[in-house]
Design a protein around this motif. Structure first.
Motif, PDB file in Angstrom:
ATOM      1  N   MET A   1      32.579  69.683  52.026  1.00 14.87           N
ATOM      2  CA  MET A   1      33.467  68.480  52.345  1.00 14.87           C
ATOM      3  C   MET A   1      33.036  67.320  51.369  1.00 14.87           C
ATOM      4  O   MET A   1      33.954  66.597  50.959  1.00 14.87           O
ATOM      5  CB  MET A   1      33.710  68.086  53.615  1.00 14.87           C
ATOM      6  CG  MET A   1      34.610  68.950  54.534  1.00 14.87           C
ATOM      7  SD  MET A   1      35.298  68.234  56.008  1.00 14.87           S
ATOM      8  CE  MET A   1      33.750  68.347  57.013  1.00 14.87           C
ATOM      9  N   LYS A   2      31.805  67.328  51.135  1.00 20.26           N
ATOM     10  CA  LYS A   2      31.495  66.109  50.203  1.00 20.26           C
ATOM     11  C   LYS A   2      32.086  65.936  48.830  1.00 20.26           C
ATOM     12  O   LYS A   2      32.154  64.713  48.418  1.00 20.26           O
ATOM     13  CB  LYS A   2      29.703  66.178  50.291  1.00 20.26           C
ATOM     14  CG  LYS A   2      29.240  65.996  51.464  1.00 20.26           C
ATOM     15  CD  LYS A   2      27.660  65.741  51.300  1.00 20.26           C
ATOM     16  CE  LYS A   2      27.286  65.635  52.670  1.00 20.26           C
ATOM     17  NZ  LYS A   2      26.349  64.561  52.882  1.00 20.26           N
ATOM     18  N   ARG A   3      32.496  67.174  48.544  1.00 23.00           N
ATOM     19  CA  ARG A   3      33.212  67.398  47.154  1.00 23.00           C
ATOM     20  C   ARG A   3      34.588  66.746  47.107  1.00 23.00           C
ATOM     21  O   ARG A   3      35.209  66.497  46.158  1.00 23.00           O
ATOM     22  CB  ARG A   3      32.980  68.583  46.256  1.00 23.00           C
ATOM     23  CG  ARG A   3      31.706  68.746  46.071  1.00 23.00           C
ATOM     24  CD  ARG A   3      31.462  69.989  45.171  1.00 23.00           C
ATOM     25  NE  ARG A   3      30.976  71.115  46.093  1.00 23.00           N
ATOM     26  CZ  ARG A   3      30.784  72.395  45.973  1.00 23.00           C
ATOM     27  NH1 ARG A   3      31.392  72.827  44.754  1.00 23.00           N
ATOM     28  NH2 ARG A   3      30.343  73.036  46.723  1.00 23.00           N
ATOM     29  N   LEU A   4      35.077  66.897  48.472  1.00 24.09           N
ATOM     30  CA  LEU A   4      36.608  66.222  48.428  1.00 24.09           C
ATOM     31  C   LEU A   4      36.893  64.642  48.458  1.00 24.09           C
ATOM     32  O   LEU A   4      36.069  64.085  48.718  1.00 24.09           O
ATOM     33  CB  LEU A   4      37.252  66.874  49.700  1.00 24.09           C
ATOM     34  CG  LEU A   4      37.324  68.419  50.006  1.00 24.09           C
ATOM     35  CD1 LEU A   4      37.617  68.781  51.294  1.00 24.09           C
ATOM     36  CD2 LEU A   4      38.057  69.024  49.274  1.00 24.09           C
ATOM     37  N   ALA A   5      38.076  64.471  47.815  1.00 20.17           N
ATOM     38  CA  ALA A   5      38.422  63.080  47.736  1.00 20.17           C
ATOM     39  C   ALA A   5      38.531  62.419  49.122  1.00 20.17           C
ATOM     40  O   ALA A   5      38.936  63.124  50.067  1.00 20.17           O
ATOM     41  CB  ALA A   5      39.502  62.729  46.723  1.00 20.17           C
ATOM     42  N   ALA A   9      43.304  65.444  52.584  1.00 16.91           N
ATOM     43  CA  ALA A   9      43.666  66.457  53.393  1.00 16.91           C
ATOM     44  C   ALA A   9      44.904  66.217  54.472  1.00 16.91           C
ATOM     45  O   ALA A   9      44.591  65.217  55.156  1.00 16.91           O
ATOM     46  CB  ALA A   9      42.426  67.043  54.168  1.00 16.91           C
ATOM     47  N   ASP A  10      45.934  67.014  54.310  1.00 11.34           N
ATOM     48  CA  ASP A  10      46.806  67.019  55.214  1.00 11.34           C
ATOM     49  C   ASP A  10      46.463  67.782  56.596  1.00 11.34           C
ATOM     50  O   ASP A  10      47.038  67.292  57.677  1.00 11.34           O
ATOM     51  CB  ASP A  10      48.056  67.589  54.947  1.00 11.34           C
ATOM     52  CG  ASP A  10      48.764  66.565  53.596  1.00 11.34           C
ATOM     53  OD1 ASP A  10      48.969  65.454  53.813  1.00 11.34           O
ATOM     54  OD2 ASP A  10      49.108  67.447  52.491  1.00 11.34           O
ATOM     55  N   VAL A  40      34.723  64.643  58.150  1.00  6.68           N
ATOM     56  CA  VAL A  40      36.156  64.800  58.631  1.00  6.68           C
ATOM     57  C   VAL A  40      37.142  63.852  58.450  1.00  6.68           C
ATOM     58  O   VAL A  40      38.350  63.739  57.948  1.00  6.68           O
ATOM     59  CB  VAL A  40      36.468  65.473  60.077  1.00  6.68           C
ATOM     60  CG1 VAL A  40      37.821  65.635  60.722  1.00  6.68           C
ATOM     61  CG2 VAL A  40      35.770  66.883  59.860  1.00  6.68           C
ATOM     62  N   LEU A  41      36.827  62.591  59.195  1.00 10.94           N
ATOM     63  CA  LEU A  41      37.645  61.521  59.104  1.00 10.94           C
ATOM     64  C   LEU A  41      37.870  60.868  57.656  1.00 10.94           C
ATOM     65  O   LEU A  41      38.909  60.177  57.434  1.00 10.94           O
ATOM     66  CB  LEU A  41      37.064  60.334  60.075  1.00 10.94           C
ATOM     67  CG  LEU A  41      37.117  60.780  61.692  1.00 10.94           C
ATOM     68  CD1 LEU A  41      36.346  59.788  62.570  1.00 10.94           C
ATOM     69  CD2 LEU A  41      38.489  61.141  61.864  1.00 10.94           C
ATOM     70  N   LYS A  45      43.836  62.395  55.486  1.00 10.81           N
ATOM     71  CA  LYS A  45      44.877  61.476  55.242  1.00 10.81           C
ATOM     72  C   LYS A  45      44.989  60.788  56.902  1.00 10.81           C
ATOM     73  O   LYS A  45      44.835  61.354  57.737  1.00 10.81           O
ATOM     74  CB  LYS A  45      46.110  61.987  54.832  1.00 10.81           C
ATOM     75  CG  LYS A  45      46.151  62.585  53.351  1.00 10.81           C
ATOM     76  CD  LYS A  45      47.088  62.866  52.987  1.00 10.81           C
ATOM     77  CE  LYS A  45      47.154  63.487  51.641  1.00 10.81           C
ATOM     78  NZ  LYS A  45      48.484  64.081  51.169  1.00 10.81           N
ATOM     79  N   PRO A  46      45.537  59.658  56.850  1.00 10.16           N
ATOM     80  CA  PRO A  46      45.870  58.952  58.106  1.00 10.16           C
ATOM     81  C   PRO A  46      46.820  59.771  59.015  1.00 10.16           C
ATOM     82  O   PRO A  46      46.764  59.509  60.157  1.00 10.16           O
ATOM     83  CB  PRO A  46      46.460  57.626  57.685  1.00 10.16           C
ATOM     84  CG  PRO A  46      45.978  57.271  56.528  1.00 10.16           C
ATOM     85  CD  PRO A  46      45.833  58.629  55.679  1.00 10.16           C
ATOM     86  N   THR A  47      47.598  60.537  58.468  1.00 14.33           N
ATOM     87  CA  THR A  47      48.808  61.223  59.093  1.00 14.33           C
ATOM     88  C   THR A  47      48.029  62.637  59.337  1.00 14.33           C
ATOM     89  O   THR A  47      48.967  63.567  59.861  1.00 14.33           O
ATOM     90  CB  THR A  47      49.919  61.043  58.410  1.00 14.33           C
ATOM     91  OG1 THR A  47      49.789  61.610  57.295  1.00 14.33           O
ATOM     92  CG2 THR A  47      50.422  59.763  58.302  1.00 14.33           C
ATOM     93  N   ALA A  48      46.982  63.018  58.905  1.00 16.67           N
ATOM     94  CA  ALA A  48      46.657  64.495  58.974  1.00 16.67           C
ATOM     95  C   ALA A  48      46.335  64.989  60.258  1.00 16.67           C
ATOM     96  O   ALA A  48      46.195  64.199  61.324  1.00 16.67           O
ATOM     97  CB  ALA A  48      45.033  64.312  58.405  1.00 16.67           C
TER      98      ALA A  48
END
Length: 72
Positions: A1-5, A9-10, A40-41, A45-48
């Motif tokens: 997950m460290k490579r994700l912006a 994520a939805d 994870v947080l 996204k805020p609406t994920a």
């Protein structure tokens, strides 16, 4: 997950360690959970939707964390 912006994520679908064996990879300690929950947080996204498979012990641990308190 460290490579994700951040906020990218939805949906976050997880199957974290349950902490019910003595195997080294089955680490469900508070420190380990706090580390992956922070990721994870960060990526959600805020609406994920955040969905997790887990056993009853981990469910209680996740359900009582302030990070997952539902905000209306």
């Amino acid at each position: 997950m460290k490579r994700l912006a951040d906020d990218s994520a939805d949906l976050v679908l997880m199957d974290p360690p349950y902490g019910c064996t003595t195997n080294q990879w089955d680490d469900a300690s508070d420190d380990f959970c706090a580390a992956w929950l922070a990721e994870v947080l960060r990526v959600a996204k805020p609406t994920a939707a955040i969905v997790s498979f887990c056993g009853y012990r981990l469910f209680f641990s996740l359900a009582t964390r302030p990070e997952f308190k539902h905000r209306w």
